[in-house]
Structure formats: C-alpha cells, structure tokens
Design a protein around this motif. Structure first.
Motif, short mmCIF file in Angstrom:
data_model
loop_
_atom_site.label_atom_id
_atom_site.label_comp_id
_atom_site.label_asym_id
_atom_site.label_seq_id
_atom_site.Cartn_x
_atom_site.Cartn_y
_atom_site.Cartn_z
N LEU A 165 19.94 34.94 6.00
CA LEU A 165 18.51 35.19 6.19
C LEU A 165 17.69 34.43 5.16
O LEU A 165 18.03 34.43 3.97
CB LEU A 165 18.21 36.69 6.05
N LEU A 166 16.61 33.83 5.60
CA LEU A 166 15.68 33.18 4.69
C LEU A 166 14.89 34.25 3.95
O LEU A 166 14.30 35.13 4.58
CB LEU A 166 14.73 32.26 5.45
N ILE A 167 14.87 34.17 2.63
CA ILE A 167 14.14 35.15 1.81
C ILE A 167 12.84 34.56 1.27
O ILE A 167 11.81 35.21 1.26
CB ILE A 167 15.02 35.64 0.64
N ALA A 168 12.90 33.31 0.80
CA ALA A 168 11.71 32.66 0.23
C ALA A 168 11.91 31.15 0.30
O ALA A 168 13.04 30.66 0.32
CB ALA A 168 11.50 33.10 -1.22
N ASP A 169 10.82 30.41 0.30
CA ASP A 169 10.90 28.95 0.36
C ASP A 169 11.25 28.31 -0.98
O ASP A 169 11.53 27.12 -1.04
CB ASP A 169 9.58 28.36 0.86
N SER A 170 11.22 29.11 -2.07
CA SER A 170 11.49 28.55 -3.40
C SER A 170 11.70 29.70 -4.38
O SER A 170 11.42 30.86 -4.08
CB SER A 170 10.30 27.70 -3.86
N ILE A 171 12.16 29.34 -5.57
CA ILE A 171 12.26 30.32 -6.67
C ILE A 171 10.86 30.86 -6.98
O ILE A 171 10.69 32.06 -7.18
CB ILE A 171 12.87 29.67 -7.93
N THR A 172 9.87 29.98 -6.99
CA THR A 172 8.49 30.40 -7.28
C THR A 172 8.05 31.48 -6.31
O THR A 172 7.47 32.50 -6.70
CB THR A 172 7.55 29.18 -7.23
N GLU A 173 8.32 31.27 -5.02
CA GLU A 173 7.93 32.26 -4.00
C GLU A 173 8.74 33.54 -4.14
O GLU A 173 8.20 34.64 -3.97
CB GLU A 173 8.09 31.68 -2.60
N LEU A 174 10.03 33.42 -4.46
CA LEU A 174 10.86 34.61 -4.66
C LEU A 174 10.28 35.49 -5.76
O LEU A 174 10.13 36.70 -5.59
CB LEU A 174 12.29 34.20 -5.03
N ILE A 175 9.93 34.88 -6.87
CA ILE A 175 9.38 35.64 -8.00
C ILE A 175 8.04 36.25 -7.63
O ILE A 175 7.77 37.41 -7.94
CB ILE A 175 9.28 34.75 -9.26
N ALA A 176 7.19 35.49 -6.95
CA ALA A 176 5.88 36.01 -6.54
C ALA A 176 6.04 37.19 -5.59
O ALA A 176 5.36 38.22 -5.74
CB ALA A 176 5.06 34.90 -5.88
N ASN A 177 6.95 37.06 -4.61
CA ASN A 177 7.18 38.16 -3.67
C ASN A 177 7.71 39.39 -4.38
O ASN A 177 7.30 40.52 -4.08
CB ASN A 177 8.16 37.73 -2.58
N PHE A 178 8.62 39.19 -5.31
CA PHE A 178 9.19 40.30 -6.07
C PHE A 178 8.11 40.99 -6.90
O PHE A 178 8.02 42.23 -6.91
CB PHE A 178 10.35 39.81 -6.93
N ALA A 179 7.28 40.21 -7.58
CA ALA A 179 6.19 40.78 -8.38
C ALA A 179 5.23 41.57 -7.48
O ALA A 179 4.79 42.68 -7.85
CB ALA A 179 5.44 39.68 -9.13
N ASN A 180 4.91 41.03 -6.32
CA ASN A 180 4.01 41.73 -5.39
C ASN A 180 4.64 43.03 -4.89
O ASN A 180 3.96 44.04 -4.76
CB ASN A 180 3.63 40.82 -4.22
N ASP A 181 5.95 42.99 -4.60
CA ASP A 181 6.63 44.21 -4.15
C ASP A 181 6.65 45.27 -5.24
O ASP A 181 6.50 46.46 -4.96
CB ASP A 181 8.06 43.89 -3.70
N ILE A 182 6.82 44.84 -6.48
CA ILE A 182 6.76 45.79 -7.61
C ILE A 182 5.37 46.43 -7.66
O ILE A 182 5.24 47.64 -7.79
CB ILE A 182 7.12 45.10 -8.94
#
Length: 188
Positions: free
Chosen positions: A154-171
């Motif tokens: 499964l695709l989670i994010a387009d980049s490390i930058t997006e992964l971190i941003a998504n994680f921060a937003n979910d927090i």
C-alpha cells in the motif's frame, strides 16, 4: 532536520512519551554511515531521507521499547543494512514472489524487491519501506507499507517529508495514543 513537522512530532513525544526522546531515538547518523548505506543500494538516496537520518539514526530498544511512525519502530542504518543483506540471501536463487495486491504506484512483481529500503518494522513481517524503484505511476522515494503475511503493498506517502507531515497531522487530530499496558511497564 529543520522540518517543522518533525519538530511537532518531537514536541508531542517530549510531553507525552518522553522515554522515546530520552532513550529510544538514536543520535544522528554520520556521513560515513549514510555513505555506507548508499553503497548497499547503489542509488542516490532522497535528500529528505538523508536529512531525517542526519537528525535521528533510527531507534534502539535498549532502555525503552518505543515505536515511532504509526506504532512501528524506526530502523537504524545498521538495521536497514542487515535487512538488505537478509533479503539478498532470501531472494537468491528463487523466482520472484509477486504481491497479491498492491497499489498502482508500487512495482509488486517481487516481494523481495531489493530496492525497497526498510524504514520501520513491526518485528514480524510488516514494514514501512522507502521505495527506490516504484512503478511508472509511482514516485521515487515514496513510502510503502508491505505486509508479508498477506503479500500486500500500500502507498502510504509520496516521500519522507509527506510521511512526517501526515504523522504530525494525525497526532494533532488525536489519532495517536500510548498503549496503557506498556505505560504500566514504564515503556513509551
């Protein structure tokens, strides 16, 4: 890494799971460690990945059994290299094992794709991986979830930058919490 989103994650952890900050996150990776990792993959690693590892070289579980991205331990460069070597050994002399299901951005022709760099691992058979060889619809450096029990990608994010941003937003949305049983054992 001066990424504001990573700092938001670190700030939340400092308040809510200080043992992850204090004991689990490793010191930054050295240029030599990053260069060694790059040699194992024989590809230029994305800048945001390098910047993340120049901030934290993954995690250790010596004094705290903490997790990071979406409750998965964040792997150190040594662990990434060990995973790559294991995958080399496992895939040697066998036919590719296709994934049963995968998003169109992922080249799902081989479960042992040697250009999937292990970023996080659940300790069993599931990984977040940095994809260094996506399909023609994907993005170099995208983050994918590979489930080894069901052979799913499964695709989670387009980049490390997006992964971190998504994680921060979910927090920020309250979607991340600490395990009560782990807290009783003084683990974050």
């Amino acid at each position: 890494m001066t990424d504001n989103n990573l700092q938001r994650v670190v700030n939340w952890l400092t308040i809510n799971a200080s043992r992850i900050i204090e004991f689990s996150l490793n010191k930054p990776a050295t240029d030599e460690q990053i260069s060694n990792l790059q040699k194992h993959f024989d590809k230029k690693l994305p800048d945001d990945f390098i910047n993340l590892y120049k901030t934290y070289n993954g995690m250790n579980d010596e004094e705290n059994m903490g997790n990071f991205f979406y409750a998965l331990p964040f792997l150190s460069i040594d662990n990434i290299i060990a995973d790559k070597e294991f995958r080399n050994t496992q895939s040697k002399d066998i036919a590719p094992i296709p994934l049963n299901h995968f998003d169109k951005e992922i080249d799902g022709t081989n479960f042992f794709n040697l250009n999937w760099l292990a970023l996080c691992f659940d300790g069993s058979r599931s990984y977040l991986r940095l994809d260094l060889s996506p399909s023609d619809k994907g993005t170099f450096g995208q983050i994918i979830f590979i489930d080894g029990d069901y052979n799913v990608g499964l695709l989670i994010a387009d980049s490390i930058t997006e992964l971190i941003a998504n994680f921060a937003n979910d927090i920020d949305k309250g979607l991340y919490s600490l395990n009560e049983e782990a807290l009783e054992d003084d683990q974050h």
